[in-house]
Write a protein that holds these residues in place. Structure first.
Motif, PDB file in Angstrom:
ATOM      1  N   GLU A   4       0.826  -1.204   0.000  1.00  9.16           N
ATOM      2  CA  GLU A   4       0.000   0.000   0.000  1.00  9.16           C
ATOM      3  C   GLU A   4       0.865   1.262   0.000  1.00  9.16           C
ATOM      4  OE1 GLU A   4      -2.979   2.534   2.961  1.00  9.16           O
ATOM      5  OE2 GLU A   4      -2.517   0.450   3.445  1.00  9.16           O
ATOM      6  N   LEU A   5       1.898   1.258   0.845  1.00 11.55           N
ATOM      7  CA  LEU A   5       2.782   2.423   0.909  1.00 11.55           C
ATOM      8  C   LEU A   5       3.553   2.589  -0.392  1.00 11.55           C
ATOM      9  CD1 LEU A   5       4.098   4.776   2.354  1.00 11.55           C
ATOM     10  CD2 LEU A   5       5.654   3.170   3.481  1.00 11.55           C
ATOM     11  N   ARG A   6       3.980   1.490  -1.002  1.00 12.82           N
ATOM     12  CA  ARG A   6       4.728   1.584  -2.256  1.00 12.82           C
ATOM     13  C   ARG A   6       3.861   2.213  -3.354  1.00 12.82           C
ATOM     14  NH1 ARG A   6       6.084  -3.331  -2.904  1.00 12.82           N
ATOM     15  NH2 ARG A   6       8.287  -3.243  -2.301  1.00 12.82           N
ATOM     16  N   GLU A   7       2.608   1.795  -3.448  1.00 15.25           N
ATOM     17  CA  GLU A   7       1.724   2.352  -4.481  1.00 15.25           C
ATOM     18  C   GLU A   7       1.516   3.849  -4.262  1.00 15.25           C
ATOM     19  OE1 GLU A   7      -1.912   0.219  -4.653  1.00 15.25           O
ATOM     20  OE2 GLU A   7      -0.995  -1.681  -5.253  1.00 15.25           O
ATOM     21  N   ALA A   8       1.283   4.241  -3.007  1.00 14.98           N
ATOM     22  CA  ALA A   8       1.073   5.660  -2.708  1.00 14.98           C
ATOM     23  C   ALA A   8       2.344   6.467  -2.973  1.00 14.98           C
ATOM     24  CB  ALA A   8       0.630   5.824  -1.263  1.00 14.98           C
ATOM     25  N   THR A   9       3.484   5.890  -2.636  1.00 12.90           N
ATOM     26  CA  THR A   9       4.762   6.582  -2.821  1.00 12.90           C
ATOM     27  C   THR A   9       5.074   6.760  -4.300  1.00 12.90           C
ATOM     28  OG1 THR A   9       5.582   5.659  -0.735  1.00 12.90           O
ATOM     29  CG2 THR A   9       7.212   6.552  -2.254  1.00 12.90           C
ATOM     30  N   ASN A  10       4.840   5.719  -5.099  1.00 10.05           N
ATOM     31  CA  ASN A  10       5.080   5.831  -6.540  1.00 10.05           C
ATOM     32  C   ASN A  10       4.174   6.876  -7.173  1.00 10.05           C
ATOM     33  OD1 ASN A  10       7.192   4.199  -7.712  1.00 10.05           O
ATOM     34  ND2 ASN A  10       6.105   2.405  -6.956  1.00 10.05           N
ATOM     35  N   ALA A  11       2.923   6.918  -6.726  1.00 11.51           N
ATOM     36  CA  ALA A  11       1.996   7.925  -7.262  1.00 11.51           C
ATOM     37  C   ALA A  11       2.459   9.326  -6.901  1.00 11.51           C
ATOM     38  CB  ALA A  11       0.590   7.671  -6.719  1.00 11.51           C
ATOM     39  N   ARG A  12       2.918   9.508  -5.660  1.00 10.88           N
ATOM     40  CA  ARG A  12       3.387  10.828  -5.235  1.00 10.88           C
ATOM     41  C   ARG A  12       4.668  11.219  -5.967  1.00 10.88           C
ATOM     42  NH1 ARG A  12       1.825  14.086  -1.309  1.00 10.88           N
ATOM     43  NH2 ARG A  12       3.222  15.782  -0.721  1.00 10.88           N
ATOM     44  N   LEU A  13       5.568  10.262  -6.161  1.00 10.28           N
ATOM     45  CA  LEU A  13       6.817  10.550  -6.866  1.00 10.28           C
ATOM     46  C   LEU A  13       6.538  10.990  -8.295  1.00 10.28           C
ATOM     47  CD1 LEU A  13       9.881  10.577  -7.140  1.00 10.28           C
ATOM     48  CD2 LEU A  13       9.812   8.109  -7.561  1.00 10.28           C
ATOM     49  N   THR A  14       5.690  10.266  -8.989  1.00 10.53           N
ATOM     50  CA  THR A  14       5.363  10.627 -10.373  1.00 10.53           C
ATOM     51  C   THR A  14       4.717  12.006 -10.429  1.00 10.53           C
ATOM     52  OG1 THR A  14       5.024   8.293 -10.938  1.00 10.53           O
ATOM     53  CG2 THR A  14       4.087   9.924 -12.430  1.00 10.53           C
ATOM     54  N   SER A  15       3.787  12.258  -9.519  1.00  9.47           N
ATOM     55  CA  SER A  15       3.102  13.556  -9.497  1.00  9.47           C
ATOM     56  C   SER A  15       4.069  14.698  -9.187  1.00  9.47           C
ATOM     57  CB  SER A  15       1.972  13.515  -8.462  1.00  9.47           C
ATOM     58  OG  SER A  15       1.185  14.670  -8.532  1.00  9.47           O
ATOM     59  N   ALA A  16       5.001  14.461  -8.268  1.00  6.96           N
ATOM     60  CA  ALA A  16       5.992  15.497  -7.933  1.00  6.96           C
ATOM     61  C   ALA A  16       6.899  15.792  -9.120  1.00  6.96           C
ATOM     62  CB  ALA A  16       6.816  15.053  -6.730  1.00  6.96           C
ATOM     63  N   MET A  17       7.298  14.758  -9.843  1.00 12.90           N
ATOM     64  CA  MET A  17       8.167  14.956 -11.011  1.00 12.90           C
ATOM     65  C   MET A  17       7.438  15.735 -12.098  1.00 12.90           C
ATOM     66  SD  MET A  17       9.896  11.138 -11.024  1.00 12.90           S
ATOM     67  CE  MET A  17      11.028  11.399 -12.395  1.00 12.90           C
ATOM     68  N   ILE A  18       6.157  15.409 -12.310  1.00 17.40           N
ATOM     69  CA  ILE A  18       5.366  16.148 -13.299  1.00 17.40           C
ATOM     70  C   ILE A  18       5.246  17.614 -12.893  1.00 17.40           C
ATOM     71  CG2 ILE A  18       3.020  16.420 -14.196  1.00 17.40           C
ATOM     72  CD1 ILE A  18       2.808  13.377 -14.230  1.00 17.40           C
ATOM     73  N   SER A  19       5.012  17.862 -11.619  1.00 19.11           N
ATOM     74  CA  SER A  19       4.877  19.240 -11.135  1.00 19.11           C
ATOM     75  C   SER A  19       6.176  20.020 -11.300  1.00 19.11           C
ATOM     76  CB  SER A  19       4.443  19.233  -9.667  1.00 19.11           C
ATOM     77  OG  SER A  19       3.167  18.627  -9.510  1.00 19.11           O
ATOM     78  N   LEU A  20       7.310  19.354 -11.089  1.00 16.37           N
ATOM     79  CA  LEU A  20       8.602  20.016 -11.307  1.00 16.37           C
ATOM     80  C   LEU A  20       8.784  20.365 -12.782  1.00 16.37           C
ATOM     81  CD1 LEU A  20      11.040  18.010  -8.989  1.00 16.37           C
ATOM     82  CD2 LEU A  20      10.481  20.441  -8.825  1.00 16.37           C
ATOM     83  N   LEU A  21       8.356  19.465 -13.663  1.00 18.41           N
ATOM     84  CA  LEU A  21       8.443  19.757 -15.096  1.00 18.41           C
ATOM     85  C   LEU A  21       7.600  20.986 -15.440  1.00 18.41           C
ATOM     86  CD1 LEU A  21       8.219  16.266 -16.846  1.00 18.41           C
ATOM     87  CD2 LEU A  21      10.130  17.858 -16.911  1.00 18.41           C
ATOM     88  N   ARG A  22       6.410  21.066 -14.875  1.00 21.71           N
ATOM     89  CA  ARG A  22       5.478  22.144 -15.197  1.00 21.71           C
ATOM     90  C   ARG A  22       5.840  23.457 -14.495  1.00 21.71           C
ATOM     91  NH1 ARG A  22      -0.085  20.911 -13.764  1.00 21.71           N
ATOM     92  NH2 ARG A  22      -0.738  22.243 -15.519  1.00 21.71           N
ATOM     93  N   SER A  23       6.803  23.393 -13.571  1.00 20.45           N
ATOM     94  CA  SER A  23       7.239  24.604 -12.861  1.00 20.45           C
ATOM     95  C   SER A  23       8.488  25.215 -13.483  1.00 20.45           C
ATOM     96  CB  SER A  23       7.513  24.283 -11.383  1.00 20.45           C
ATOM     97  OG  SER A  23       6.375  23.763 -10.753  1.00 20.45           O
ATOM     98  N   PHE A  24       9.104  24.496 -14.417  1.00 22.80           N
ATOM     99  CA  PHE A  24      10.304  25.026 -15.076  1.00 22.80           C
ATOM    100  C   PHE A  24       9.887  26.069 -16.108  1.00 22.80           C
ATOM    101  CE2 PHE A  24      13.461  25.054 -18.468  1.00 22.80           C
ATOM    102  CZ  PHE A  24      14.632  25.224 -17.757  1.00 22.80           C
TER     103      PHE A  24
END
Length: 614
Positions: free
Chosen positions: A165-185
């Protein structure tokens, strides 16, 4: 004050566990309201050393060391600590989830209203910010690495379900954070005659040349980088077409959050929900650029690659972020070192162009990007020596290594800190501010990074002395009692004139100190810098010692005298050991050769005296 990474990390762990856990359960965070930044920083104080320092590992309970267990007894026993950390991390993931079940990256109480009498709304507190995206990348990678090792140590079904459960939530958060960093550049293009253009020309030209000459040098020096950005237009970087005009100036880096009209990322195998519209102006901030760089570099660290922590979509996002990581470093490094004589960065304090602010804090952030670039491209001795001098000046000007004077305005650098307006945040209702209070901690972090990079004895010695002075300054700023005891920050301990600066728990400063201690541990793990001069002297000493040893062996058989035989075997062993250290640790080899020479001389004198008696 000498930096003792193991001892000091254990002190921080002990205080963090005491403050953040009760009966093994994570207690609520700051009383000022939720902030995904502060909550991530708090968890990283524990998880970052546990995944970066082998002696502090918690993912294999059978190998956890005793002093580590004593420091974390507030979290649980040897077998309970990993489980309670998993529960705490799961709690973090659930708490910072939006209404649409997508990860949330709220700045929370880290945002400040521009009106001192005003308050931020709930909607504003929920706005995402680059600090949260970057911290989430680091926290998620640490969590995934922790889970990958820990799950191999347990077969209990309920534990494996919790891990999954934690791995799934962590992977979702990691992907979302990376996308947000891309959109903030962002890349900001502006005319040389504009107010921002004139300010940039003034900063890099230092009023030593005509504006026309500075513009020509800028165009010539940054032509390769401009070409790379133009080529990158097809890789998701939105840039004004006017960047093709070499008479235009530009800046690149990260805005404070997702920029206005940033397109959603859709070219992934699994579509990611929760990509809110951005409101930030297309204005790069050096502070948020440094924050982003710190998190992004964890994506291609040796640990991330070795453990295979990224899935296919995350690897694609990582490559896109790496391009922006390199562009930002190259741009700000070139601007900081612009010109043939004095660097603009050496003209303290740094002046921001878009916001028209100046502070030693901004000098430090630009220096931090320069440190990133020096690490990336293996700095020359000249670049390194000049950067060391800048760090020494910043420590002095920030009153970290010098005495605070009466009514010294520098106190504002530490408390209440340096404040920046978040351009575009007024679209949420009212202008928001961001305050940085971690000047000393950021300074120490960059000093230790430079020391780790340096292979010049003089430069590293200066950096180590400066690091120890800065660390002592910070260690003395710990809160002595009450909430957050033995954590940070109480500036009155070092600045008695800081009136009204009450002790206040800062997870930002505490987490930066934790990072510094991990970096210091990595520094001490390196082989010492090799001195060519000492290596030559050691080689000459060992050559003479080897010759004299061979001569001594001619005088008597090793077996003719038991005591002498043991002495000769001891000398031979020490000579071999010294020779094995000659290339990597010449000073040690030198020190080992001297007593061997003395012992050989004693043997020769004793033999000569015996011959005279006969």
């Amino acid at each position: 004050m000498q930096i003792k990474p193991r001892q000091h990390l254990l002190d921080i762990w002990r205080a963090t566990a005491r403050h953040s856990f009760e009966d093994g359960k994570l207690v609520p965070g700051d009383t000022d309201g939720l902030s995904s930044v502060a909550d991530a920083e708090r968890l990283l104080c524990l998880l970052y050393p546990a995944t970066e320092v082998p002696a502090f590992r918690l993912d294999q309970p059978d190998t956890t060391e005793r002093d580590v267990l004593r420091a974390l007894e507030g979290i649980g026993s040897r077998l309970e600590i990993p489980l309670n950390l998993i529960t705490a991390l799961t709690q973090f993931m659930r708490t910072h989830t939006g209404p649409d079940d997508s990860p949330a990256f709220s700045g929370g109480h880290y945002f400040k209203p521009s009106d001192p009498a005003g308050e931020i709304t709930h909607a504003q507190a929920q706005l995402g910010v680059v600090d949260s995206y970057s911290m989430s990348v680091t926290l998620c990678l640490a969590t995934l690495g922790f889970l990958k090792v820990y799950e191999a140590t347990t077969t209990r079904p309920e534990v494996r379900r919790a891990v999954e459960e934690l791995r799934e939530a962590t992977n979702a958060r990691l992907t979302s954070a990376m996308i947000s960093l891309l959109r903030s550049f962002t890349v900001n293009v502006f005319d040389a005659e504009s107010e921002q253009g004139k300010r940039l020309i003034q900063v890099i030209g230092q009023n030593r040349q005509s504006d026309r000459a500075v513009l020509q040098q800028f165009s010539r020096r940054l032509r390769p980088l401009r070409a790379t950005i133009i080529e990158s237009l097809t890789r998701g970087i939105q840039v004004d077409e006017s960047i093709r005009d070499e008479s235009q100036l530009f800046e690149c880096g990260w805005a404070w959050g997702v920029v206005r009209d940033a397109p959603r990322v859709t070219d992934l195998d699994v579509q990611v929900p929760g990509q809110p519209d951005g409101i930030a102006d297309r204005l790069p901030y050096v502070y948020f650029t440094v924050v982003a760089l710190d998190g992004i570099q964890d994506l291609f660290s040796e640990r991330t690659l070795t453990l295979g922590l990224l899935d296919a979509d995350q690897q694609k996002l990582s490559e896109a972020l790496r391009l922006r990581w390199e562009l930002s470093q190259q741009y700000w490094s070139a601007v900081a070192r612009f010109g043939a004589d004095r660097w603009p960065l050496e003209d303290l304090p740094w002046q921001t162009t878009g916001l028209r602010l100046e502070s030693e804090y901004f000098s430090l952030t630009v220096a931090a990007i320069l440190v990133h670039d020096l690490v990336r491209r293996k700095a020359t001795d000249d670049d390194l020596t000049r950067t060391v001098a800048i760090m020494e000046r910043l420590a002095d000007r920030g009153r970290v290594t010098s005495r605070m004077t009466r009514n010294d305005p520098t106190i504002a650098l530490h408390n209440p800190g340096v404040t920046m307006p978040l351009a575009g945040s007024e679209r949420s209702g009212s202008l928001l501010l961001w305050r940085m209070t971690d000047f000393s901690a950021q300074l120490l972090k960059r000093i230790v990074q430079l020391a780790e990079l340096s292979r010049n004895i003089d430069a590293q010695d200066r950096l180590l002395r400066l690091a120890e002075q800065t660390f002592e300054h910070l260690w003395n700023r710990r809160i002595e009692e009450g909430t957050g005891a033995d954590l940070w920050d109480d500036v009155r301990n070092v600045y008695p004139d800081a009136r009204g600066a009450a002790p206040r728990l800062s997870w930002s400063i505490t987490e930066r100190l934790t990072e510094c201690l991990v970096a210091a541990r990595n520094l001490y793990e390196q082989e010492p810098i090799r001195s060519p001069e000492l290596a030559q002297l050691a080689r000459e000493l060992l050559s003479e010692a080897t010759h004299l040893f061979g001569k001594e062996q001619l005088e008597a058989s090793a077996g003719s005298d038991g005591g002498r035989g043991r002495t000769m075997r001891s000398i031979e062993s020490r000579l071999e050991h010294a020779r094995s250290l000659l290339d990597d640790r010449p000073a040690t080899a030198f020190a080992l050769a001297l007593p061997v020479l003395q012992e050989l001389d004693t043997l020769a004198q004793a033999r000569g005296a015996a011959a005279q008696e006969v």
